[in-house]
Design a protein around this motif. Structure first.
Motif, PDB file in Angstrom:
ATOM      1  N   VAL A  17      22.071  21.834   5.016  1.00  0.00           N
ATOM      2  CA  VAL A  17      22.204  20.380   4.868  1.00  0.00           C
ATOM      3  C   VAL A  17      23.682  20.041   4.673  1.00  0.00           C
ATOM      4  CG1 VAL A  17      21.769  18.458   3.267  1.00  0.00           C
ATOM      5  CG2 VAL A  17      19.863  19.856   4.084  1.00  0.00           C
ATOM      6  N   SER A  21      25.510  18.710   7.995  1.00  0.00           N
ATOM      7  CA  SER A  21      25.139  17.301   7.811  1.00  0.00           C
ATOM      8  C   SER A  21      23.733  17.017   8.328  1.00  0.00           C
ATOM      9  CB  SER A  21      26.158  16.385   8.506  1.00  0.00           C
ATOM     10  OG  SER A  21      27.432  16.560   7.952  1.00  0.00           O
ATOM     11  N   LEU A  22      22.808  17.873   7.966  1.00  0.00           N
ATOM     12  CA  LEU A  22      21.400  17.694   8.349  1.00  0.00           C
ATOM     13  C   LEU A  22      20.698  16.859   7.279  1.00  0.00           C
ATOM     14  CD1 LEU A  22      20.707  21.332   9.535  1.00  0.00           C
ATOM     15  CD2 LEU A  22      20.688  19.289  10.980  1.00  0.00           C
ATOM     16  N   PRO A  23      19.597  16.206   7.658  1.00  0.00           N
ATOM     17  CA  PRO A  23      18.849  15.429   6.672  1.00  0.00           C
ATOM     18  C   PRO A  23      18.315  16.317   5.550  1.00  0.00           C
ATOM     19  CG  PRO A  23      18.070  14.959   8.897  1.00  0.00           C
ATOM     20  CD  PRO A  23      19.016  16.123   8.991  1.00  0.00           C
ATOM     21  N   LYS A  24      18.377  15.804   4.345  1.00  0.00           N
ATOM     22  CA  LYS A  24      17.807  16.531   3.212  1.00  0.00           C
ATOM     23  C   LYS A  24      16.288  16.472   3.295  1.00  0.00           C
ATOM     24  CE  LYS A  24      21.628  15.714   0.110  1.00  0.00           C
ATOM     25  NZ  LYS A  24      22.130  15.123  -1.095  1.00  0.00           N
ATOM     26  N   THR A  29       8.250  17.452   2.107  1.00  0.00           N
ATOM     27  CA  THR A  29       8.606  18.181   3.321  1.00  0.00           C
ATOM     28  C   THR A  29       8.104  19.616   3.242  1.00  0.00           C
ATOM     29  OG1 THR A  29      10.580  16.841   3.646  1.00  0.00           O
ATOM     30  CG2 THR A  29      10.527  18.967   4.755  1.00  0.00           C
ATOM     31  N   TRP A  32      10.789  21.610   7.101  1.00  0.00           N
ATOM     32  CA  TRP A  32      12.107  21.020   7.288  1.00  0.00           C
ATOM     33  C   TRP A  32      12.781  21.554   8.542  1.00  0.00           C
ATOM     34  CZ3 TRP A  32      16.846  23.468   7.469  1.00  0.00           C
ATOM     35  CH2 TRP A  32      17.967  22.630   7.412  1.00  0.00           C
ATOM     36  N   GLU A  35      11.484  19.729  11.435  1.00  0.00           N
ATOM     37  CA  GLU A  35      11.748  18.292  11.367  1.00  0.00           C
ATOM     38  C   GLU A  35      13.189  17.951  11.740  1.00  0.00           C
ATOM     39  OE1 GLU A  35      10.571  16.806   7.530  1.00  0.00           O
ATOM     40  OE2 GLU A  35       8.543  17.599   7.742  1.00  0.00           O
ATOM     41  N   VAL A  36      14.131  18.848  11.467  1.00  0.00           N
ATOM     42  CA  VAL A  36      15.538  18.558  11.751  1.00  0.00           C
ATOM     43  C   VAL A  36      15.981  19.064  13.127  1.00  0.00           C
ATOM     44  CG1 VAL A  36      16.160  18.493   9.317  1.00  0.00           C
ATOM     45  CG2 VAL A  36      16.442  20.632  10.593  1.00  0.00           C
ATOM     46  N   ASP A  38      16.942  19.083  16.825  1.00  0.00           N
ATOM     47  CA  ASP A  38      17.573  17.983  17.552  1.00  0.00           C
ATOM     48  C   ASP A  38      18.187  18.541  18.825  1.00  0.00           C
ATOM     49  OD1 ASP A  38      19.158  15.928  18.525  1.00  0.00           O
ATOM     50  OD2 ASP A  38      20.010  15.424  16.573  1.00  0.00           O
TER      51      ASP A  38
END
Length: 129
Positions: A17, A21-24, A29, A32, A35-36, A38
């Motif tokens: 994270v 700069s990935l979503p916390k 959750t 994770w 979910e992150v 991309d």
């Protein structure tokens, strides 16, 4: 079978994270690392994997993010051969970290019609070990 990482740790998540700069993760959750994913950041993730100082747990978690991102890109028909080649190289170079990831995504006993979009690629990589 060796002592390969089996799950993504909270410490690895917190570190990635910060580093990427990935979503916390939220309070509920569970996945994770999926979910992150991309597909627009695959090159960045691959570069980070190669160039940032990371321990095995962080590499294990980031590779799952990379594979999830690649799976999304393959589903959309938008993946570059050089990205697949680099991913294969990283997987094979550190197979001691990623063996369980390959086992998970290869879905060995399933017909390809019932598998992830990335499963044929993962099976190909797995045959090389």
């Amino acid at each position: 079978m060796g002592n390969y990482p089996k799950y993504v740790t909270r410490e690895a998540i917190e570190s990635l994270v910060d580093k990427l700069s990935l979503p916390k993760p939220g309070p509920f959750t569970q996945d994770w690392e999926y979910e992150v994913s991309d597909e627009t950041r695959i090159n960045e993730f691959l570069s980070s994997y190669e160039n940032l100082s990371m321990n095995e747990e962080e590499k294990f978690a980031l590779m799952i993010v990379i594979i999830g991102s690649l799976n999304d890109a393959i589903e959309k028909g938008d993946v570059d051969a050089s990205i697949l080649s680099k991913t294969k190289e990283l997987l094979l170079n550190e197979i001691s970290i990623h063996k369980n990831t390959l086992i998970y995504w290869s879905l060995e006993s399933e017909d390809l019609e019932d598998c992830f979009a990335i499963t044929p690629f993962i099976r190909c990589v797995k045959e090389m070990i």
